[in-house]
Design a protein around this motif. Structure first.
Motif, short mmCIF file in Angstrom:
data_model
loop_
_atom_site.label_atom_id
_atom_site.label_comp_id
_atom_site.label_asym_id
_atom_site.label_seq_id
_atom_site.Cartn_x
_atom_site.Cartn_y
_atom_site.Cartn_z
N UNK A 27 9.70 -12.56 -20.09
CA UNK A 27 9.61 -11.85 -21.35
C UNK A 27 8.40 -12.35 -22.14
N UNK A 28 7.82 -11.43 -22.89
CA UNK A 28 6.76 -11.79 -23.82
C UNK A 28 6.95 -10.96 -25.07
N UNK A 29 7.11 -11.61 -26.19
CA UNK A 29 7.31 -10.95 -27.48
C UNK A 29 8.49 -9.98 -27.45
N UNK A 30 9.55 -10.35 -26.76
CA UNK A 30 10.75 -9.54 -26.73
C UNK A 30 10.74 -8.41 -25.71
N UNK A 31 9.62 -8.19 -25.02
CA UNK A 31 9.53 -7.12 -24.02
C UNK A 31 9.33 -7.75 -22.65
N UNK A 32 9.87 -7.11 -21.62
CA UNK A 32 9.70 -7.62 -20.26
C UNK A 32 8.28 -7.38 -19.77
N UNK A 33 7.75 -8.33 -19.03
CA UNK A 33 6.41 -8.22 -18.47
C UNK A 33 6.48 -7.33 -17.24
#
Length: 97
Positions: A27-33
């Motif tokens: 995850x990055x900033x609440x969104x999946x990469x």
């Protein structure tokens, strides 16, 4: 000047997730990469220097190519070598003369 913190201790307290070897969730900033980008490019997740099979293409079967083939046989693993030669046999310039 000082450092302000909510916790009196700079280290994680015992029994928290920071103490364990927890794999990342991707995850990055609440969104999946995403696994791939818009063009379908994907980064290989493997260590640098990992041995893999390679392909080598050589043009001409002269003295340099014969020397390379001998060294490759002695020192290289996992290699596919293809040699293209315009003449009927190996030897390059020596064969033509």
């Amino acid at each position: 000047m000082g450092i302000k913190s909510d916790s009196p201790n700079l280290y994680a307290s015992a029994g928290t997730a920071a103490d364990e070897n927890v794999p990342s969730t991707g995850e990055r900033d609440g969104a999946f990469i995403p696994q791939t980008d818009e063009q379908g490019y994907r980064i290989r997740e493997e260590p640098m220097g990992m041995k893999r099979r390679i392909k080598v293409v050589l043009m001409g079967a002269g003295a340099s190519t014969l020397n390379f083939l001998k060294k490759a046989e002695e020192q290289l693993d996992q290699v596919d070598i293809t040699v293209y030669e315009k003449n009927r046999d190996v030897g390059g310039t020596w064969l033509e003369n």
